[in-house]
Design a protein around this motif. Structure first.
Motif, PDB file in Angstrom:
ATOM      1  N   ASP A 112       0.798  -1.175  -0.090  1.00  0.00           N
ATOM      2  CA  ASP A 112      -0.055  -0.028  -0.032  1.00  0.00           C
ATOM      3  C   ASP A 112       0.944   1.260   0.060  1.00  0.00           C
ATOM      4  N   GLU A 138       0.488   6.555   4.829  1.00  0.00           N
ATOM      5  CA  GLU A 138       0.377   5.106   4.397  1.00  0.00           C
ATOM      6  C   GLU A 138       1.078   4.120   5.321  1.00  0.00           C
ATOM      7  N   HIS A 148      -0.216   1.076   7.343  1.00  0.00           N
ATOM      8  CA  HIS A 148      -1.218   0.325   6.470  1.00  0.00           C
ATOM      9  C   HIS A 148      -1.127  -1.106   6.392  1.00  0.00           C
ATOM     10  N   TYR A 222      -9.154  -1.614   8.531  1.00  0.00           N
ATOM     11  CA  TYR A 222      -8.268  -1.344   7.498  1.00  0.00           C
ATOM     12  C   TYR A 222      -9.206  -0.672   6.327  1.00  0.00           C
ATOM     13  N   HIS A 226      -9.401   3.591   5.172  1.00  0.00           N
ATOM     14  CA  HIS A 226      -9.510   4.275   3.839  1.00  0.00           C
ATOM     15  C   HIS A 226     -10.470   5.203   3.503  1.00  0.00           C
TER      16      HIS A 226
END
Ligand SMILES: [Fe+2]
Ligand SMILES: [Fe+2]
Length: 443
Positions: A112, A138, A148, A222, A226
């Motif tokens: 990511d 990130e 992440h 997760y 985002h």
């Protein structure tokens, strides 16, 4: 995440066959170039023949992004409304389906942010600060709880899905593109900007995935993360547009934007997320898992274990017998489909610490069995609120890095997904201090 519709999307081919993508992905992760520039050029020429939904000029991008946001919000409201009126889940039929999806996208999630790696070197130039900040976020700014890649890794581990699952080579396409863009970003700046622009617009499928994972008792932190961090008002989506506008040259801006488009379209190579999710086949997945396991189990059973005139060892001795094996287990009453799996003798043999076959099947394989046996029978599932587990972690600062580390050495340690290792996390923290780019906390 990408938003565009594409009328001439290439088929799965000409993606390299025979694990070529996976090999390239692994080589790039280890810091090898692996001929990735020529490969990236080939992917960009595929993108040239595609269409996209970007506006005619960069000046229209903010309005375009807001319109996209409005459409996603509207789609989400419609979805929620349908669910309130009793509609079934749109994406995941059962938990096995969701676990399958989480594993299929793991090669992408494991890198990511990687497409932005090359921007780290430009820390002296404020026009790059938006992209650098996106990359640092990130990486969770070097905090293991916020990185992440690590958040996703912990999710896989909690679900018992940490072993790499067998999957089509194409699942490595996005990750390979991201690593290649990160490595060659200085030569491909417009393409990196375009790719980033597509990836950072939160799509509708992200919202639906988050909702349905929670419903299936899977922590969707997760995915929820985002929804918020990529938002179009101040998040990664907005920074993506700003970077384009700041870094586009005065002369040659048309050519720059043309290349941005090609980078943007790279998001659309390969299968889109809703189609990937829809391609799941529970019966086929269970058979494939049994076929893989068969090889290990074929000499492990005593000969008095029989099922419809064959010993278990005979059932497992040759390929292709697993569909018949499943039939036989039902005929013999070992499995009752369409009911609580706990009522099936077979399930009690494989599940629980005192089960005779404890440990033979991993968490994902057991979920396949469970959902295949249940066959639509509904168990009361526990809804997990996104973030309930992650946000319960106390913030624990890591020890200070050694003084005097050159910035280039730090940057090297933040490449690929090395930033998620203890040394990479320290390097990220040191980079923030050395460049003066650490975010101030309101006080
Ligand atoms: Fe991310
Ligand atoms: Fe992001």
């Amino acid at each position: 995440m990408t938003v565009m519709t594409c009328t001439s999307a290439p088929s799965l081919m000409p993606v390299e066959r025979g694990g070529g993508l996976q090999r390239r992905y692994r080589a790039l992760l280890q810091g090898e170039d692996a001929g990735s520039r020529a490969w990236l050029d080939a992917q960009l020429s595929r993108a040239e023949g595609m269409s996209d939904d970007l506006p005619a000029t960069p000046a229209q991008l903010t309005a375009w992004s807001h319109e996209h946001c409005r459409q996603v919000a509207q789609g989400h409201a419609q979805y929620l409304e349908q669910r309130r009126h009793g509609a079934a889940r749109r994406y995941f039929d059962n938990r096995a389906h969701a676990l399958w999806f989480i594993q299929q996208v793991a090669p992408t999630k494991a890198v990511d942010g990687a497409w932005l790696f090359s921007t780290l070197k430009q820390w002296r130039d404020p026009r790059y600060h938006g992209l650098i900040r996106t990359y640092l976020e990130e990486l969770g700014e070097g905090d293991a709880h916020l990185n992440h890649v690590l958040i996703y890794q912990r999710l896989l581990t909690r679900l018992g899905c940490q072993d790499p699952a067998p999957m089509a080579d194409e699942r490595y396409l996005s990750g390979t593109l991201q690593l290649a863009l990160g490595l060659h970003g200085e030569r491909y700046l417009p393409e990196v900007i375009g790719y980033n622009l597509g990836y950072e617009q939160p799509p509708l499928h992200l919202l639906i995935t988050t909702y349905e994972l929670a419903e299936l008792g899977i922590d969707g932190h997760y995915f929820q993360l985002h929804v918020t961090i990529d938002n179009a008002a101040s998040g990664h989506a907005q920074k993506a547009i700003q970077a384009l506008q700041q870094l586009s040259p005065v002369r040659g801006s048309d050519e720059f934007y043309r290349r941005v488009r090609h980078g943007y379209r790279l998001n659309d190579l390969g299968t889109d997320t809703p189609s990937l999710i829809a391609s799941f086949d529970l019966h086929a997945e269970l058979l494939a898992a049994l076929e893989r396991k068969r090889v290990f189990g074929q000499f492990m059973h005593a000969d008095h274990c029989r099922l419809q005139k064959r010993t278990i060892n005979q059932w497992l001795a040759e390929p292709g017998l697993m569909p018949g094996f499943l039939e036989a287990m039902q005929a013999q009453g070992w499995i009752q489909r369409g009911a609580d799996p706990a009522q099936s003798r077979w399930w009690r043999m494989i599940e629980g610490p005192s089960a005779p076959m404890f440990g033979v099947f991993n968490a994902y394989e057991k979920q396949l069995w469970y959902d295949w046996i249940a066959a639509g029978w509904q168990s009361p599932t526990r809804r997990v609120m996104p973030g309930s587990w992650e946000s319960g972690l106390a913030f624990k600062p890591l020890p200070a890095p050694r003084p005097g580390q050159a910035i280039d050495t730090l940057i090297e340690r933040m490449a690929g997904n090395r930033h998620a290792l203890p040394e990479g996390l320290l390097a990220t923290q040191a980079y923030l201090r050395a460049t003066g780019l650490a975010q101030e906390i309101p006080h």
